[in-house]
Write a protein that holds these residues in place. Sequence first.
Motif, PDB file in Angstrom:
ATOM      1  N   ASN A  67       0.826  -1.211   0.000  1.00 34.24           N
ATOM      2  CA  ASN A  67       0.000   0.000   0.000  1.00 34.24           C
ATOM      3  C   ASN A  67       0.856   1.255   0.000  1.00 34.24           C
ATOM      4  OD1 ASN A  67      -2.455  -1.333  -0.025  1.00 34.24           O
ATOM      5  ND2 ASN A  67      -2.497  -1.514   2.198  1.00 34.24           N
ATOM      6  N   ASN A  68       2.105   1.134   0.479  1.00 38.65           N
ATOM      7  CA  ASN A  68       3.043   2.256   0.495  1.00 38.65           C
ATOM      8  C   ASN A  68       4.363   1.756  -0.082  1.00 38.65           C
ATOM      9  OD1 ASN A  68       4.851   4.326   1.086  1.00 38.65           O
ATOM     10  ND2 ASN A  68       3.857   4.835   3.016  1.00 38.65           N
ATOM     11  N   LYS A  85       6.881   3.249  -1.499  1.00 36.10           N
ATOM     12  CA  LYS A  85       8.092   3.983  -1.107  1.00 36.10           C
ATOM     13  C   LYS A  85       8.591   3.492   0.251  1.00 36.10           C
ATOM     14  CE  LYS A  85       9.978   8.539  -0.164  1.00 36.10           C
ATOM     15  NZ  LYS A  85       9.764   9.986  -0.119  1.00 36.10           N
ATOM     16  N   LYS A  86       7.704   3.367   1.212  1.00 32.64           N
ATOM     17  CA  LYS A  86       8.096   2.909   2.551  1.00 32.64           C
ATOM     18  C   LYS A  86       8.625   1.483   2.498  1.00 32.64           C
ATOM     19  CE  LYS A  86       6.493   2.489   7.343  1.00 32.64           C
ATOM     20  NZ  LYS A  86       7.843   2.319   7.767  1.00 32.64           N
TER      21      LYS A  86
END
Length: 74
Positions: A53-54, A56-57
Motif C-alpha cells: 500500500n506504500n 516507497k516505505k
Amino acid sequence: MINVEKTEFKEGYFRSLGYDETQKQLHVRFEDGSYIIYYEVFKLDYVGLMSSNNMKKFFEDRIKPRFPCKKMND
C-alpha cells in the motif's frame, strides 16, 4: 533488460520498476531519472513491493538497506 517484468508509473517515487527473476535483479528508475539495479533480490521481495500500500516505505525499509546495488549511467 532481457526477461525483465517492467511496470511504468505516471507519477510518484518511482518512474518504473522491473524485475529479472533469472538474475534476481530489481531495476529501479526513480522520479528524478536515476537508475539503480539491486542484486540478489528475491521474487517474494519484488511481489511484496508491488503489492504494498506504500511502495516507497516498503522500498526504503525492506529493499534499499538489504541488497547490494549499482547506480547505472544510461
